[in-house]
Design a protein around this motif. Structure first.
Motif, PDB file in Angstrom:
ATOM      1  N   VAL A 278       0.842  -1.210   0.000  1.00 23.57           N
ATOM      2  CA  VAL A 278       0.000   0.000   0.000  1.00 23.57           C
ATOM      3  C   VAL A 278       0.872   1.254   0.000  1.00 23.57           C
ATOM      4  O   VAL A 278       1.800   1.372   0.797  1.00 23.57           O
ATOM      5  N   ARG A 279       0.566   2.146  -0.904  1.00 24.15           N
ATOM      6  CA  ARG A 279       1.347   3.383  -1.049  1.00 24.15           C
ATOM      7  C   ARG A 279       0.414   4.590  -1.155  1.00 24.15           C
ATOM      8  O   ARG A 279      -0.768   4.431  -1.477  1.00 24.15           O
ATOM      9  N   SER A 280       0.957   5.776  -0.921  1.00 23.10           N
ATOM     10  CA  SER A 280       0.175   6.998  -1.154  1.00 23.10           C
ATOM     11  C   SER A 280      -0.013   7.180  -2.650  1.00 23.10           C
ATOM     12  O   SER A 280       0.909   6.922  -3.438  1.00 23.10           O
ATOM     13  N   TRP A 281      -1.164   7.690  -3.018  1.00 25.89           N
ATOM     14  CA  TRP A 281      -1.408   7.857  -4.458  1.00 25.89           C
ATOM     15  C   TRP A 281      -0.518   8.920  -5.076  1.00 25.89           C
ATOM     16  O   TRP A 281      -0.386   8.970  -6.296  1.00 25.89           O
ATOM     17  N   THR A 282       0.115   9.752  -4.233  1.00 30.99           N
ATOM     18  CA  THR A 282       1.032  10.756  -4.788  1.00 30.99           C
ATOM     19  C   THR A 282       2.258  10.082  -5.423  1.00 30.99           C
ATOM     20  O   THR A 282       2.988  10.710  -6.173  1.00 30.99           O
ATOM     21  N   GLU A 283       2.477   8.780  -5.104  1.00 29.52           N
ATOM     22  CA  GLU A 283       3.613   8.047  -5.671  1.00 29.52           C
ATOM     23  C   GLU A 283       3.279   7.384  -7.018  1.00 29.52           C
ATOM     24  O   GLU A 283       4.131   6.737  -7.624  1.00 29.52           O
ATOM     25  N   LEU A 284       2.026   7.528  -7.444  1.00 28.01           N
ATOM     26  CA  LEU A 284       1.592   6.792  -8.645  1.00 28.01           C
ATOM     27  C   LEU A 284       2.426   7.137  -9.885  1.00 28.01           C
ATOM     28  O   LEU A 284       2.831   6.258 -10.646  1.00 28.01           O
ATOM     29  N   GLY A 285       2.674   8.453 -10.095  1.00 23.48           N
ATOM     30  CA  GLY A 285       3.398   8.880 -11.298  1.00 23.48           C
ATOM     31  C   GLY A 285       4.774   8.233 -11.383  1.00 23.48           C
ATOM     32  O   GLY A 285       5.176   7.720 -12.435  1.00 23.48           O
ATOM     33  N   ASP A 286       5.490   8.238 -10.249  1.00 31.92           N
ATOM     34  CA  ASP A 286       6.835   7.636 -10.234  1.00 31.92           C
ATOM     35  C   ASP A 286       6.760   6.137 -10.481  1.00 31.92           C
ATOM     36  O   ASP A 286       7.603   5.555 -11.166  1.00 31.92           O
ATOM     37  N   TRP A 287       5.719   5.506  -9.909  1.00 36.15           N
ATOM     38  CA  TRP A 287       5.569   4.044 -10.063  1.00 36.15           C
ATOM     39  C   TRP A 287       5.302   3.687 -11.522  1.00 36.15           C
ATOM     40  O   TRP A 287       5.904   2.762 -12.083  1.00 36.15           O
ATOM     41  N   VAL A 288       4.413   4.452 -12.149  1.00 30.04           N
ATOM     42  CA  VAL A 288       4.112   4.181 -13.565  1.00 30.04           C
ATOM     43  C   VAL A 288       5.353   4.450 -14.412  1.00 30.04           C
ATOM     44  O   VAL A 288       5.693   3.686 -15.317  1.00 30.04           O
ATOM     45  N   SER A 289       6.053   5.532 -14.070  1.00 29.80           N
ATOM     46  CA  SER A 289       7.257   5.895 -14.807  1.00 29.80           C
ATOM     47  C   SER A 289       8.304   4.776 -14.747  1.00 29.80           C
ATOM     48  O   SER A 289       9.051   4.526 -15.700  1.00 29.80           O
ATOM     49  N   ALA A 290       8.322   4.054 -13.611  1.00 28.37           N
ATOM     50  CA  ALA A 290       9.278   2.945 -13.431  1.00 28.37           C
ATOM     51  C   ALA A 290       8.767   1.655 -14.062  1.00 28.37           C
ATOM     52  O   ALA A 290       9.390   0.598 -13.918  1.00 28.37           O
ATOM     53  N   GLY A 291       7.608   1.700 -14.730  1.00 29.18           N
ATOM     54  CA  GLY A 291       7.083   0.516 -15.413  1.00 29.18           C
ATOM     55  C   GLY A 291       6.137  -0.320 -14.571  1.00 29.18           C
ATOM     56  O   GLY A 291       5.828  -1.461 -14.920  1.00 29.18           O
ATOM     57  N   GLY A 292       5.673   0.232 -13.431  1.00 25.28           N
ATOM     58  CA  GLY A 292       4.699  -0.489 -12.592  1.00 25.28           C
ATOM     59  C   GLY A 292       5.269  -1.721 -11.920  1.00 25.28           C
ATOM     60  O   GLY A 292       4.665  -2.791 -11.969  1.00 25.28           O
TER      61      GLY A 292
END
Ligand SMILES: NC(=O)c1ccc[n+]([C@@H]2O[C@H](COP(=O)([O-])OP(=O)(O)OC[C@H]3O[C@@H](n4cnc5c(N)ncnc54)[C@H](OP(=O)(O)O)[C@@H]3O)[C@@H](O)[C@H]2O)c1
Length: 306
Positions: A278-292
């Motif tokens: 579980v992560r904060s949704w503010t981290e979503l952009g970085d996570w997607v950028s890293a390929g999920g």
């Protein structure tokens, strides 16, 4: 309100932006989104979205505005929802009541967020195999979000579940969930199966078809391998033991009347969705950028409301 918006110029193609509150249609309610867990399909759809679009198919939350036509859950009720029209990676979203199910308040928002697309697909996929009581059912890709639930639903429906997962370290866990046999590839499975639910595609789908009993079906639900399916000559030459076998495609968006099944899944405290990261949704952009990337189970984003 804030939402993640497609922005081709941003890292990962997403920006957290201030956007207008959703305007619901008469058959739509508005939910405050509490959590969402991106699906492989969400990520695959991103490049095709126009700039300004809000991605995100499913999640969990609480109703803040009822549907104007009077149908569906009421204000304050906890719900799970899905809509392949996207717009879910936001603080609020409008969603048709036909895609919104009441959920147990005894289950965490993060657990609930993992259910709508994968668990509902798993349930519908297994159901397509007809009665599986006392029959061998092959689940390919059993450690995935779809496969994990499919193993449990098939086992509780009385099937002898043959689970295939490439990571042997997960096999003990799959047996705990109800698998009677575990294999790293379909090629090592011996004996015929009544039906198969395949989330991998490629060679695994070809091998799954070869294992079918007469009249059996492979539900080609997912294509995680991203590989071609090449059938050898003779694969479709039938004899009495291989007559009337089939492969059928599956698309959750074409499945009718999903609410009762979503409600069943969202009330089920025994359904094991595995570890949640579980992560904060503010981290979503970085996570997607890293390929999920995934390392500790399903990645779930909690929406921290402003
Ligand atoms: N048709 C529909 O309506 C529908 C609905 C839902 C999902 N799907 C599709 O179903 C598939 C699975 O979805 P999901 O949510 O379960 O995904 P997921 O949670 O990411 O799981 C993917 C699974 O595939 C395995 N895998 C990936 N690449 C593989 C390969 N090359 N060989 C063998 N195994 C491989 C993974 O194994 P590891 O755990 O070892 O990495 C994992 O078990 C996806 O293709 C998704 O798009 C389709």
């Amino acid at each position: 309100m804030r939402a993640w918006m497609k922005d081709s110029g941003a890292p990962g193609g997403l920006t957290l932006a201030e956007v207008p509150h959703p305007v619901p249609g008469s058959d739509e309610l508005v939910v405050r989104v509490d959590a969402f867990a991106p699906n492989p399909g969400d990520l695959a759809a991103l490049p095709g979205l126009p700039d300004g679009a809000i991605p995100g198919w499913d999640g969990s939350g609480v109703v803040v505005e009822p549907a104007a036509d009077g149908n569906g859950p009421r204000v304050g009720e906890r719900v799970v929802f899905l809509s392949l029209a996207s717009a879910g990676w936001a603080e609020h979203r409008a969603v048709p009541h036909a895609m919104t199910a009441r959920a147990s308040t005894a289950i965490s928002a993060e657990h609930l967020a993992t259910l709508p697309v994968p668990a509902t697909s798993a349930l519908r996929g297994v159901r397509r195999l007809g009665s599986v009581l006392g029959r061998r059912v092959l689940i390919v890709g059993a450690t995935g979000a779809v496969g994990r639930v499919a193993v449990q639903i098939a086992a509780r429906s009385g099937a002898h579940v043959v689970a295939v997962a490439r990571d042997a370290d997960q096999h003990r866990d799959l047996r705990r969930l109800g698998a009677s046999e575990t294999h790293r590839t379909v090629e090592s499975v011996r004996g015929r199966v009544h039906g198969a639910l395949d989330t991998i595609g490629g060679e695994q789908l070809v091998a799954a078809y070869a294992l079918l009993d007469a009249g059996g079906t492979v539900i080609a639900l997912g294509h995680a391998a991203g590989a071609d399916e090449v059938f050898p000559y003779g694969a479709f030459v039938a004899d009495p033991s291989t007559a009337n076998r089939s492969i059928t495609s599956f698309f959750l968006g074409a499945e009718p009347d999903l609410v009762p099944d979503m409600t069943y899944l969202a009330a089920d405290r025994d359904l094991d969705v595995g570890p949640l990261d579980v992560r904060s949704w503010t981290e979503l952009g970085d996570w997607v950028s890293a390929g999920g990337p995934r390392s500790r189970g399903r990645v779930v984003f909690r929406v921290d409301q402003a």
